[in-house]
Scaffold this motif. Structure first.
Motif, short mmCIF file in Angstrom:
data_model
loop_
_atom_site.label_atom_id
_atom_site.label_comp_id
_atom_site.label_asym_id
_atom_site.label_seq_id
_atom_site.Cartn_x
_atom_site.Cartn_y
_atom_site.Cartn_z
N GLY A 222 -7.99 -0.18 7.01
CA GLY A 222 -6.67 0.44 7.10
C GLY A 222 -6.77 1.88 7.56
N GLY B 136 0.83 -1.20 0.00
CA GLY B 136 0.00 0.00 0.00
C GLY B 136 0.87 1.25 0.00
N ASP B 137 0.28 2.36 0.47
CA ASP B 137 0.96 3.66 0.39
C ASP B 137 2.34 3.62 1.06
OD1 ASP B 137 -1.15 5.05 -0.88
OD2 ASP B 137 -2.23 5.10 1.03
N LYS C 57 -9.47 -4.29 -1.54
CA LYS C 57 -8.54 -5.33 -1.12
C LYS C 57 -9.11 -5.92 0.17
CE LYS C 57 -3.85 -5.35 0.20
NZ LYS C 57 -2.65 -4.53 0.16
N GLY D 103 -6.75 3.35 -1.46
CA GLY D 103 -5.48 3.60 -0.77
C GLY D 103 -5.73 4.25 0.58
N ILE D 104 -4.96 3.83 1.58
CA ILE D 104 -5.22 4.27 2.95
C ILE D 104 -5.13 5.79 3.09
CG2 ILE D 104 -4.32 4.19 5.32
CD1 ILE D 104 -3.57 1.28 4.85
N VAL D 105 -4.09 6.39 2.50
CA VAL D 105 -3.90 7.83 2.67
C VAL D 105 -5.04 8.60 2.01
CG1 VAL D 105 -2.39 9.78 2.11
CG2 VAL D 105 -1.39 7.62 2.90
N ASN D 106 -5.41 8.20 0.81
CA ASN D 106 -6.50 8.84 0.08
C ASN D 106 -7.82 8.73 0.85
OD1 ASN D 106 -7.26 10.15 -2.35
ND2 ASN D 106 -8.26 8.26 -3.02
N VAL E 191 2.29 2.84 5.17
CA VAL E 191 1.44 3.28 6.28
C VAL E 191 1.17 2.09 7.20
CG1 VAL E 191 -0.82 4.17 6.94
CG2 VAL E 191 0.35 5.13 4.96
N LYS E 192 0.79 0.99 6.60
CA LYS E 192 0.30 -0.12 7.39
C LYS E 192 1.38 -1.05 7.92
CE LYS E 192 -3.60 -3.17 7.49
NZ LYS E 192 -3.97 -2.57 8.78
N VAL F 51 -9.88 -3.87 3.51
CA VAL F 51 -8.83 -3.14 4.24
C VAL F 51 -8.54 -1.81 3.54
CG1 VAL F 51 -6.90 -4.32 3.09
CG2 VAL F 51 -6.56 -3.32 5.34
N GLN F 52 -8.73 -1.79 2.22
CA GLN F 52 -8.62 -0.53 1.49
C GLN F 52 -9.28 -0.64 0.13
OE1 GLN F 52 -4.18 -0.08 1.01
NE2 GLN F 52 -4.73 -0.16 -1.14
#
Lengths: 125, 362
Positions: free
Chosen positions: B223, A36-37, B16, B31-34, A62-63, B27-28
């Motif tokens: 996430g 991920g990010d 995902k 994307g987690i940040v977005n 991040v995770k 979980v996302q």
């Protein structure tokens, strides 16, 4: 799944390309998707030598966090400075602008032990 | 592996999926940040149907709940919710939970990972005049969170959602379906939690997604749920609290009503309070590094604590964590070292929350 046929791979989800006896190393598209990010990358210092499989950096997402391993024995000759400000290049272009290090192989025969694209794809199940 | 009633929606959205508490959960998505930023700036929609719902009924329901939980249930009226926790006799935490008080019964919302344990624990404590029913498998939960969440909801219901105060709820309708709409959440933003029967929840989700399009609503996975709650210092059971932690050291003294009549764990909690050895605090990294659960904290060579939750904060763009720190090191401004995979990195104790611009009270 994006797994370019012209690259070699490791079971740790890294890719390796070879040009003029210099290897370029990054992580696979599958790996960046799983992480991920990506927030930052800790890279080895230029000039350091590593044995095959030695941890030589980390990727913080991040995770989670993941180790980078030397795909074969070699000396680090370049690192991707662009990742300092834009670590997300690994997310957006894992096989291109998201390359991580360049190495001079110390035991070029180890290249034969890397996985082909089809073998890597198979390992992903 | 269990699926929520919204599983097909997640597949279409290309989520995902991961297994969590026996469920296949997103979980996302993008994307987690977005997703995190959407909740802070516009709005996000979460499927958190894995959470457990117990219904407690009967003439002695209030007395029973006041015996098994540490907050004071008599303080809430019908239409109000309360954050609370259940403790063992030794003061260790069974679970943290939300209690919603309806006219003639209570709904307890518990962590999915503790559902069976909690149900057994509550059943074992049951007194005459109380029944408990586990409806977790039939009830779904959507969280709609973010500064624009109320605008989205307003498009879909005739109910007076503008008049629901923080930690209150109404029984209303969305898209013709019976729902409970609560001003609760786990993000630090203005937001709602919407409970409905499984068969009704897909329609509610679809309507929220459609109405939310013009408000930049994004689906959000577990996430970002974790990064959002961590920026607010909201505890996560299994990380920051568990059977080996007591509510006082966890910073949950504000929900621990030691002046109410006897409740399970009371005397042990009082003893813990008089001899507090450690405290859950917020730490911010001073160097580029991300603290993770299990990392140890040092003052010179002395080990003084351990990280229980940690991440990169998408809002602050630094590494943040929750940590149990030994007494004497918990004051904000205290400088400490975090052992990050063999390298000591500098961090500092800060006051909660990490993120201070949340719209939760709007």
């Amino acid at each position: 799944m994006n797994i370019p046929a012209n690259l070699k791979y490791t079971e740790d989800h890294e890719w390796v390309s070879e040009e003029d006896d210099i290897l370029t190393v990054g992580i696979s598209d599958f790996a960046q998707g799983e992480l991920g990010d990506i927030i930052f990358v800790e890279m080895p210092e230029i000039g350091n030598e590593y044995g095959k499989g030695d941890p030589f950096g980390t990727i913080e997402a991040v995770k989670t966090v993941a180790d980078l391993f030397a795909p074969i024995s070699g000396e680090v000759v370049a690192i991707n400075e662009d990742l300092e400000d834009n670590p997300d290049l690994i997310n957006s272009d894992a096989y291109g602008k998201g390359w991580i290090v360049r190495m001079k192989p110390l035991a070029p025969e180890e290249l034969d032990e890397l996985l082909t694209a089809s073998a890597y794809e198979e390992s992903l199940g | 592996m269990k699926k929520t009633a919204l599983y097909d929606r997640h597949l279409v959205l290309n989520a995902k999926l991961v297994s969590f508490a026996g469920y296949q959960m997103p979980v996302q998505y993008s994307g987690i940040v977005n997703e995190h930023r959407a909740v802070r700036k516009t709005a996000g929609i979460f499927d958190v149907s894995h959470m457990g719902e117990f219904f407690v009924r009967g003439s002695a329901a209030e007395a029973f709940l006041n015996q098994v939980t540490i907050n004071d249930v008599t303080l809430i009226k019908p239409g109000q919710a309360q954050y609370s926790a259940m403790c063992y006799e030794d003061g260790g935490i069974v679970d943290d939970l939300l209690i919603y008080r309806y006219n003639n019964y209570f709904m307890l919302v518990v962590n999915a990972s503790n559902l069976e344990k909690d149900y057994t624990w509550l059943s074992d404590q049951l007194i005459d005049g109380v029944t408990i029913e586990n409806r977790s498998a039939e009830i779904s939960l959507i969280a709609l969170q973010g500064p624009w969440s109320r605008d989205i909801l307003r498009e879909l219901t005739a109910d007076a959602i503008d008049d629901i105060p923080f930690y209150h709820f109404i029984e209303g309708r969305i898209a013709g379906k019976s729902v409970t709409i609560a001003r609760t959440g786990y993000t630090g933003e203005l937001g709602f939690e919407i409970y409905a029967e499984n068969e009704d929840i897909p329609i509610v989700w679809d309507n929220l997604m459609e109405a939310g399009a013009q408000y930049d609503l994004l689906p959000v996975g577990l996430g970002a749920r974790d990064t959002l709650r961590l920026e607010m210092k909201y505890c996560l059971y299994g990380n920051d609290i568990d059977k080996n932690t007591n509510p006082i050291e966890a910073g949950l003294g504000w929900i621990t009503k030691l002046t109410k009549n006897d409740f399970i764990g009371k005397s042990a909690i009082i003893a813990h309070k008089e001899n507090l050895r450690r405290r859950l605090v917020c730490i911010e990294m001073q160097e580029r590094a991300v603290p993770r659960p299990g990392y140890k904290l040092y003052n010179s060579a002395e080990e003084i604590g351990i990280i229980t939750s940690g991440t990169h904060s998408p809002s602050l763009n630094i590494g943040i964590g929750l940590a149990y720190l030994k007494r004497g090191f918990t004051k904000s401004g205290t400088e400490i070292d975090v052992d990050i995979r063999g390298k000591l990195k500098k961090a500092i104790v800060v006051k909660p929350p990490f993120y201070k611009d949340g719209t939760i009270q709007n």
